[in-house]
Write a protein that holds these residues in place. Sequence first.
Motif, mmCIF file in Angstrom:
data_model
loop_
_atom_site.group_PDB
_atom_site.id
_atom_site.type_symbol
_atom_site.label_atom_id
_atom_site.label_comp_id
_atom_site.label_asym_id
_atom_site.label_seq_id
_atom_site.Cartn_x
_atom_site.Cartn_y
_atom_site.Cartn_z
ATOM 1 N N ALA A 15 -2.355 -2.219 55.922
ATOM 2 C CA ALA A 15 -3.075 -1.178 55.201
ATOM 3 C C ALA A 15 -2.527 0.197 55.569
ATOM 4 N N SER B 83 -2.994 -1.781 48.415
ATOM 5 C CA SER B 83 -4.120 -2.660 48.102
ATOM 6 C C SER B 83 -4.778 -3.256 49.333
ATOM 7 N N ALA B 84 -4.163 -3.129 50.521
ATOM 8 C CA ALA B 84 -4.746 -3.707 51.731
ATOM 9 C C ALA B 84 -5.789 -2.808 52.378
ATOM 10 N N ARG C 205 -9.122 -1.104 53.311
ATOM 11 C CA ARG C 205 -10.537 -1.479 53.226
ATOM 12 C C ARG C 205 -11.368 -0.405 53.924
ATOM 13 N N LEU C 206 -12.663 -0.328 53.552
ATOM 14 C CA LEU C 206 -13.563 0.671 54.116
ATOM 15 C C LEU C 206 -14.801 0.014 54.697
ATOM 16 N N SER C 207 -15.284 0.592 55.791
ATOM 17 C CA SER C 207 -16.611 0.267 56.291
ATOM 18 C C SER C 207 -17.623 1.071 55.478
ATOM 19 N N LYS D 176 -19.386 -1.997 52.363
ATOM 20 C CA LYS D 176 -18.523 -2.600 53.380
ATOM 21 C C LYS D 176 -17.408 -3.404 52.707
ATOM 22 N N GLY D 177 -16.183 -3.197 53.222
ATOM 23 C CA GLY D 177 -15.048 -3.945 52.701
ATOM 24 C C GLY D 177 -14.640 -3.534 51.310
ATOM 25 N N ALA D 178 -14.936 -2.298 50.931
ATOM 26 C CA ALA D 178 -14.587 -1.841 49.584
ATOM 27 C C ALA D 178 -13.082 -1.933 49.365
ATOM 28 N N SER D 179 -12.683 -2.424 48.195
ATOM 29 C CA SER D 179 -11.272 -2.588 47.868
ATOM 30 C C SER D 179 -10.730 -1.297 47.286
ATOM 31 N N ARG E 147 -12.530 -0.110 44.129
ATOM 32 C CA ARG E 147 -13.811 0.557 44.369
ATOM 33 C C ARG E 147 -13.603 1.971 44.903
ATOM 34 N N LYS F 87 -10.154 1.847 57.253
ATOM 35 C CA LYS F 87 -9.416 0.870 58.070
ATOM 36 C C LYS F 87 -7.968 0.794 57.579
#
Length: 359
Positions: free
Chosen positions: A246, A261-262, A264-266, A318-321, A324, A353
């Motif tokens: 990421a 694309s890797a 991700r967000l908390s 959580k884990g937004a791509s 999103r 992240k």
Amino acid sequence: MLLALAVLAVPSLAHAERIRDLGTFQGVRSNQLTGYGVVVGLNGSGDDNLEYVTYAMKGVSGRMGLNLPINISPNLKNTAAVMITADLPAFTKPGQRIDITVSAIGKATSLRGGSLVLAPMYGADGKIYAMAQGNLAVGGLGVTAKDGSQLSVNVPTVGRVAEGATVERAVETGFETSDVLRWNLFTADFLTAQRVRDAINRHWPGMAAADDAVSVSLHLPPGADTRSGIMAAIEMLDVTPAEAPAKVIVNSRTGTVVINSAVRLSPAAVSHGKLVVRIDEKRNVSQPGPFSNGRTVVTPNSQISASEETAHIALLPKGASLSRIVDALNLLGVTPSDLVAILEALKQAGSLKAEMVVI
């Protein structure tokens, strides 16, 4: 820019790639050659009596059997000292020809119409690998008038000679005699290296071993013909590379932001708005009354106004791509500079992240 990010946000399925597109065999590469030479036949756009050009020209004429006296300094307006560069492809054999690039290193204003005199080209080991000579093709144009005005189109001091060098020596690669050949990834990744090893071993059991995140060792049978066939087959094997780590790339000069694309967000909430304060300064003239002892004065008149745009709040689960993230940023209507500030704030808050790279 956000629209472009939205297009990139469309999820893509993992796909297989050929091994030849992921890396290359060690030693199967080009080698850089350099040389020093003299270009003659210029139309008054040469170096003009520079000392090193004079010595170079005397050396060239000496090879032709014409020794100029020491106290003679020839007029060299039609001659230029140049640096010659070329790439020697792997497995190039003596007698084959390669392209060369010729660049002026002195006061020459143009190489158009010049011819390169025979000059040796050296490798990093100091040995001669090619001999260069030929007529230059120059894409640029430079014109200087007597009053000092100039017109330049592209770069007239650099030219190329197609197939202008003849190879005199082959580079030893150890392809036929080496016990172990290595295949190297373009980008280091342990998982991709292991998948390449497994793909090779499925067709030739025990042939490949992963040395590290870049190299895969290959134990090939001796013989150039046998090895060539196996290496050709290996290059066409399909391997699914590991997903890239990421990363968020920020170009501080242009404001370009690229998110892969890797990323991700908390869970995080982002609020974005703008406060605009406007101050208008005016001058009023105050006149005294008739027959008074007053005087005319200038008085300041300042007007201050403030406006604040409605702030939008976007919730990132959580884990937004990436898709999103782009949707949320489009909702906020951010500019590239605002986007950089938001991403940096998410990184500092521990929500982003990903590795953030500023170039």
